[in-house]
Write an enzyme that holds these catalytic residues in place. Structure first.
Site, mmCIF file in Angstrom:
data_model
loop_
_atom_site.group_PDB
_atom_site.id
_atom_site.type_symbol
_atom_site.label_atom_id
_atom_site.label_comp_id
_atom_site.label_asym_id
_atom_site.label_seq_id
_atom_site.Cartn_x
_atom_site.Cartn_y
_atom_site.Cartn_z
ATOM 1 N N ASN A 7 6.548 48.197 -68.927
ATOM 2 C CA ASN A 7 7.124 49.376 -69.560
ATOM 3 C C ASN A 7 8.537 49.516 -69.016
ATOM 4 O OD1 ASN A 7 7.858 51.900 -70.423
ATOM 5 N ND2 ASN A 7 6.022 52.942 -69.687
ATOM 6 N N ARG A 94 5.327 47.869 -73.734
ATOM 7 C CA ARG A 94 5.365 49.165 -74.402
ATOM 8 C C ARG A 94 6.730 49.268 -75.074
ATOM 9 N NH1 ARG A 94 7.039 54.856 -72.150
ATOM 10 N NH2 ARG A 94 6.450 56.103 -73.943
ATOM 11 N N HIS A 183 3.649 58.989 -77.845
ATOM 12 C CA HIS A 183 2.436 58.962 -77.006
ATOM 13 C C HIS A 183 1.253 58.384 -77.784
ATOM 14 C CE1 HIS A 183 4.072 62.711 -74.659
ATOM 15 N NE2 HIS A 183 4.393 61.600 -74.016
ATOM 16 N N ARG A 244 11.973 69.474 -71.626
ATOM 17 C CA ARG A 244 12.353 69.560 -73.048
ATOM 18 C C ARG A 244 11.916 70.915 -73.618
ATOM 19 N NH1 ARG A 244 9.453 64.224 -74.031
ATOM 20 N NH2 ARG A 244 10.889 62.681 -73.177
ATOM 21 N N GLU A 388 -2.867 54.139 -71.009
ATOM 22 C CA GLU A 388 -2.063 53.498 -72.050
ATOM 23 C C GLU A 388 -1.977 51.990 -71.833
ATOM 24 O OE1 GLU A 388 1.425 56.393 -73.042
ATOM 25 O OE2 GLU A 388 0.595 56.946 -71.107
#
Ligand code: AMP
Length: 410
Positions: A7, A94, A183, A244, A388
């Site tokens: 990743n 990823r 996600h 965020r 993941e």
């Protein structure tokens, strides 16, 4: 078959080496501060049945050297877990944005690389680094197949009315402006896992998955397919997150430019990096620190916590409407897996739709798989640690096996 998962971020690389027989993690780690003199590698490895840790500090001038160092660490005589890099059968990457092109994972070739490059406009902060990782592996692990697993792919099943914004349609046609969602591998993993755990076919259950980490998103899943999700064109939309802002009236942007004299890029930074839990509380983006401040009667931290949970609750109720009911509710990621208070607050007032959390079971479910609803709850509530990397590894294995079969037939 051993699969290396990568990743690749702007200045960091996360990695995991998985032995697919038994899906066992042999090693994982994170390399940070790439491009700096004091680069860091936190390496975890299995040795003699124990999980050990090694921290390395070194200069990591660029990506190629970074990935070379990770490989060298994996084959190191003391803290390595394999003897030779040739033991790595495939690499799974990823990749954040696959646009409308990718609804599933793919073997990387020149066309796929071009498609990932074409999506840079949609994910300028992520796709370039994902590509750098892919190119570095081509050089360093030449001949080893590489697979791209996209964060957006799982949400490609959303119906058009869920992903088109109320903007002139021409903007979608010209610039691909629409909801993509992110996600995806996490929502996919926990929805598949919950079907296994509950013993019910994924075809038969309506699931709402809440990925609550530093980034947060919720998905509505029907017959194993994402039908709506809270993140949008970028990961900024939806819930209030660590830094965020989530949903706001877009006019705020123009107001900020006029009143604060901010440039566009300063507004982008403000909305992405200075808002959310951090911006509201003025304390931290980290839920652990927010909870400490709440205990110390910090009213802004309490407000941040209230807003965070209120918005999750609003989405859960709204997605029950999207699905026409809900059978299973799942909490995952750093906050979803570890903070009973947040889960409890997110479920408040939802008994009208059959969501009844069990206080004791909820308190005990920290960082582990558990059912946390009352026996009488119509909706089963689960805490499920996300994985993941496992989804990336499984997809990579599947694609590479097809490749091997093709090669042996020829
Ligand atoms: P993630 O992005 O999934 O790594 O999640 C990061 C968020 O999870 C941060 O807000 C952390 O404070 C929160 N988090 C992780 N572990 C814990 C924990 N044990 N207790 C409370 N919050 C946690």
């Amino acid at each position: 078959m051993k699969i290396l998962i990568l990743n690749c971020g702007s200045s960091s690389i996360k990695y995991k080496l998985i032995e697919m027989i038994g899906e066992q993690t042999l090693s994982y780690g994170i390399m940070e501060r790439i491009g700096m003199h004091d680069g860091l590698l936190y390496h975890h490895f299995q040795k003699e049945g124990e999980l050990k840790e090694k921290k390395l500090v070194m200069e990591i001038p660029d990506y190629n050297i970074g990935i070379k160092l990770i490989i060298n660490t994996l084959i190191h005589s003391k803290y390595g877990v394999i003897n030779d890099e040739k033991e790595i059968s495939a690499i799974g990457h990823r990749v954040v944005h696959g646009g409308e092109k990718f609804a599933s994972s793919v073997l990387i070739d020149a066309d796929v690389k071009q498609d990932i490059r074409d999506c840079i406009e949609l994910a300028p902060l992520h796709n370039p680094h994902n590509l750098r990782g892919i190119k570095a592996c081509e050089t360093l692990l030449s001949g080893i197949p590489q697979v791209a697993v996209f964060d957006t792919a799982f949400h490609q099943t959303m119906p058009k009315f869920a992903y088109i914004y109320g903007l002139p349609y021409l903007l979608y046609q010209k610039y691909d402006i629409r909801r993509y969602g992110f996600h995806g591998t996490s929502h996919r993993y926990v929805s598949e896992r919950v079907s296994e755990l509950s013993g019910e076919s994924i075809e038969d259950i309506k699931i709402i998955t809440c990925h609550l980490g530093n980034g947060c998103s919720i998905s509505a899943i029907e017959k194993g397919k994402s039908v709506d999700t809270s993140m949008g064109f970028t990961p900024l939309e939806g819930l209030v997150m660590g830094t965020r802002c989530g949903n706001i009236d877009p006019t705020v942007v123009f107001h900020l430019i006029g009143r604060e004299g901010l440039s566009l890029s300063e507004v982008v930074t403000l909305l992405n990096k200075q808002s959310g839990l951090y911006g509201i509380s003025g304390v931290s983006n980290d839920m652990r620190e927010i909870l400490q401040e709440v205990k110390a009667n910090n009213s802004r931290a309490s407000l941040a916590l209230e807003i965070f949970c209120y918005q999750v609750r609003k989405y859960i109720a709204s997605y029950a409407g999207v699905l026409g009911g809900v059978d299973v509710l799942v909490f995952t990621a750093g906050i979803g897996e570890n903070v009973p208070l947040v889960r409890q607050k997110c479920c408040e007032k939802l008994d009208f739709m059959g969501v009844k959390i069990d206080k004791e079971k909820n308190e005990l479910a920290i960082g582990k798989e558990a059912i946390i609803s009352q026996q009488s709850s119509k909706v089963k509530i689960f805490c499920i640690p996300t994985n993941e990397e496992l989804i990336i590894a499984r997809d990579t294995k599947k694609i590479v096996e097809i490749l091997i079969n093709k090669e042996t037939k020829n």
